[in-house]
Design an enzyme around this catalytic site. Structure first.
Site, PDB file in Angstrom:
ATOM      1  N   GLU A 103       0.845  -1.201   0.000  1.00  0.00           N
ATOM      2  CA  GLU A 103       0.000   0.000   0.000  1.00  0.00           C
ATOM      3  C   GLU A 103       0.875   1.244   0.000  1.00  0.00           C
ATOM      4  O   GLU A 103       2.002   1.221   0.490  1.00  0.00           O
ATOM      5  CB  GLU A 103      -0.877   0.014   1.261  1.00  0.00           C
ATOM      6  CG  GLU A 103      -2.323  -0.339   1.026  1.00  0.00           C
ATOM      7  CD  GLU A 103      -3.106   0.712   0.230  1.00  0.00           C
ATOM      8  OE1 GLU A 103      -2.491   1.529  -0.490  1.00  0.00           O
ATOM      9  OE2 GLU A 103      -4.330   0.712   0.320  1.00  0.00           O
ATOM     10  N   ASP A 104       0.334   2.326  -0.523  1.00  0.00           N
ATOM     11  CA  ASP A 104       1.059   3.596  -0.450  1.00  0.00           C
ATOM     12  C   ASP A 104       0.906   4.202   0.945  1.00  0.00           C
ATOM     13  O   ASP A 104       1.870   4.640   1.559  1.00  0.00           O
ATOM     14  CB  ASP A 104       0.575   4.578  -1.524  1.00  0.00           C
ATOM     15  CG  ASP A 104      -0.941   4.755  -1.560  1.00  0.00           C
ATOM     16  OD1 ASP A 104      -1.663   4.087  -0.794  1.00  0.00           O
ATOM     17  OD2 ASP A 104      -1.414   5.570  -2.378  1.00  0.00           O
ATOM     18  N   ASP A 107      -4.514   5.468   6.074  1.00  0.00           N
ATOM     19  CA  ASP A 107      -5.053   6.694   6.665  1.00  0.00           C
ATOM     20  C   ASP A 107      -6.121   6.281   7.684  1.00  0.00           C
ATOM     21  O   ASP A 107      -5.812   6.001   8.839  1.00  0.00           O
ATOM     22  CB  ASP A 107      -5.591   7.553   5.510  1.00  0.00           C
ATOM     23  CG  ASP A 107      -6.114   8.905   5.934  1.00  0.00           C
ATOM     24  OD1 ASP A 107      -5.682   9.411   6.969  1.00  0.00           O
ATOM     25  OD2 ASP A 107      -6.973   9.465   5.227  1.00  0.00           O
ATOM     26  N   PHE A 156      -2.198  15.923   4.693  1.00  0.00           N
ATOM     27  CA  PHE A 156      -2.374  15.440   3.330  1.00  0.00           C
ATOM     28  C   PHE A 156      -1.071  15.568   2.556  1.00  0.00           C
ATOM     29  O   PHE A 156      -0.470  16.638   2.501  1.00  0.00           O
ATOM     30  CB  PHE A 156      -3.495  16.208   2.619  1.00  0.00           C
ATOM     31  CG  PHE A 156      -3.820  15.614   1.284  1.00  0.00           C
ATOM     32  CD1 PHE A 156      -4.543  14.433   1.196  1.00  0.00           C
ATOM     33  CD2 PHE A 156      -3.372  16.216   0.117  1.00  0.00           C
ATOM     34  CE1 PHE A 156      -4.816  13.858  -0.031  1.00  0.00           C
ATOM     35  CE2 PHE A 156      -3.638  15.645  -1.120  1.00  0.00           C
ATOM     36  CZ  PHE A 156      -4.367  14.468  -1.195  1.00  0.00           C
ATOM     37  N   ARG A 169       1.249  12.174  -8.955  1.00  0.00           N
ATOM     38  CA  ARG A 169       1.791  10.842  -8.673  1.00  0.00           C
ATOM     39  C   ARG A 169       3.226  10.698  -9.165  1.00  0.00           C
ATOM     40  O   ARG A 169       3.981   9.878  -8.660  1.00  0.00           O
ATOM     41  CB  ARG A 169       0.950   9.757  -9.357  1.00  0.00           C
ATOM     42  CG  ARG A 169      -0.464   9.636  -8.812  1.00  0.00           C
ATOM     43  CD  ARG A 169      -1.063   8.318  -9.308  1.00  0.00           C
ATOM     44  NE  ARG A 169      -2.515   8.293  -9.223  1.00  0.00           N
ATOM     45  CZ  ARG A 169      -3.205   7.982  -8.132  1.00  0.00           C
ATOM     46  NH1 ARG A 169      -2.576   7.695  -7.015  1.00  0.00           N
ATOM     47  NH2 ARG A 169      -4.522   7.975  -8.154  1.00  0.00           N
TER      48      ARG A 169
HETATM   49  P1  IMP Z   1      -7.821   4.779   4.073  1.00  0.00           P
HETATM   50  O1  IMP Z   1      -8.841   3.805   3.572  1.00  0.00           O
HETATM   51  O2  IMP Z   1      -8.482   5.946   4.753  1.00  0.00           O
HETATM   52  O3  IMP Z   1      -6.749   4.143   4.926  1.00  0.00           O
HETATM   53  O4  IMP Z   1      -7.142   5.455   2.833  1.00  0.00           O
HETATM   54  C1  IMP Z   1      -6.299   4.805   2.051  1.00  0.00           C
HETATM   55  C2  IMP Z   1      -6.196   5.455   0.688  1.00  0.00           C
HETATM   56  O5  IMP Z   1      -6.542   6.865   0.714  1.00  0.00           O
HETATM   57  C3  IMP Z   1      -4.771   5.398   0.266  1.00  0.00           C
HETATM   58  O6  IMP Z   1      -4.473   4.198  -0.413  1.00  0.00           O
HETATM   59  C4  IMP Z   1      -4.640   6.616  -0.622  1.00  0.00           C
HETATM   60  O7  IMP Z   1      -5.020   6.300  -1.939  1.00  0.00           O
HETATM   61  C5  IMP Z   1      -5.614   7.617  -0.036  1.00  0.00           C
HETATM   62  N1  IMP Z   1      -4.931   8.582   0.862  1.00  0.00           N
HETATM   63  C6  IMP Z   1      -4.920   8.594   2.214  1.00  0.00           C
HETATM   64  N2  IMP Z   1      -4.204   9.617   2.701  1.00  0.00           N
HETATM   65  C7  IMP Z   1      -3.722  10.280   1.628  1.00  0.00           C
HETATM   66  C8  IMP Z   1      -2.877  11.431   1.480  1.00  0.00           C
HETATM   67  O8  IMP Z   1      -2.398  12.079   2.442  1.00  0.00           O
HETATM   68  N3  IMP Z   1      -2.601  11.793   0.193  1.00  0.00           N
HETATM   69  C9  IMP Z   1      -3.076  11.132  -0.898  1.00  0.00           C
HETATM   70  N4  IMP Z   1      -3.864  10.044  -0.802  1.00  0.00           N
HETATM   71  C10 IMP Z   1      -4.190   9.625   0.450  1.00  0.00           C
HETATM   72 MG    MG Z   2      -4.025   3.765  -2.255  1.00  0.00          MG
END
Ligand code: IMP
Ligand code: MG
Length: 182
Positions: A103-104, A107, A156, A169
């Site tokens: 995963e990148d 959050d 962010f 990206r």
């Molecule tokens: P989660 O489901 O809230 O954990 O979010 C995961 C996805 O939200 C990641 O795989 C990203 O694609 C996107 N995301 C979360 N935080 C950021 C950020 O700070 N910048 C850009 N994309 C984010």
């Molecule tokens: Mg992602």
């Protein structure tokens, strides 16, 4: 590294490419150390954001391994929608495989939680998560990645795969939203 602007928002340098590369190599070493001899792990890259990290990590893991891709989406603009949509599914059979999700960023944790639940239905031998970035204060569910590049505050960020509505990206370094640090 200079500040960059997308959609009228200003971002300032946060983690440079040298630090990213050094962490990626350390994570690759940890993954190799943890993988039992002779097992061929299947890496699952979560598109779109994880593709640069997956590309670097997969090449740094110096062992027999496979990689495949899944596409999920939950973000719009700079906030999560809370709804995780699976956009592109997997064709591989995961039964008894050692799976490492790439995963990148984690959050809220909703995306990874939903993905792990889905993958478990196929009865893999093991599922581990490698996330380049982790926002521990933003997590809303009981998930913690096994391998983390950088723990960051709830801000962010963009670059090295992370986007703002599809843009940024391809920045080789990671930037943070300026307004969030002022
Ligand atoms: P989660 O489901 O809230 O954990 O979010 C995961 C996805 O939200 C990641 O795989 C990203 O694609 C996107 N995301 C979360 N935080 C950021 C950020 O700070 N910048 C850009 N994309 C984010
Ligand atoms: Mg992602």
């Amino acid at each position: 590294m200079k500040q960059v602007t997308y959609n009228g928002l200003t971002f300032v340098p946060y983690i440079d490419r040298e630090r990213i590369a050094a962490r990626v190599n350390q994570i690759a070493t940890e993954i190799k150390r943890d993988c039992p001899q002779g097992s061929i792990p299947l890496f699952i890259c979560v598109l779109n954001g994880a593709f640069p990290f997956a590309s670097d990590l997969f090449r740094a893991v110096d062992m027999d391994a496979e990689i495949t891709f899944i596409r999920l989406k939950s973000y719009e603009g700079t906030g999560t929608t809370g709804v995780v949509k699976e956009v592109m599914g997997l064709s591989e059979n995961l039964k008894d495989r050692r799976v490492i999700i790439i995963e990148d960023i984690i959050d809220t944790g909703n995306t990874i939680k939903r993905l792990i639940e889905d993958l478990k239905k196929q009865e893999p031998a093991d599922i581990k998560v490698a996330s380049l970035l982790f926002k521990p204060q933003a997590v809303q569910c009981n998930v913690a990645p096994d391998y983390v590049g950088f723990e960051i505050p709830t801000k962010f960020i963009i670059g090295y795969g992370l986007d703002l509505d599809g843009m940024a990206r391809n920045l080789p370094d990671i930037y943070v939203l300026k307004e969030s640090i002022d």
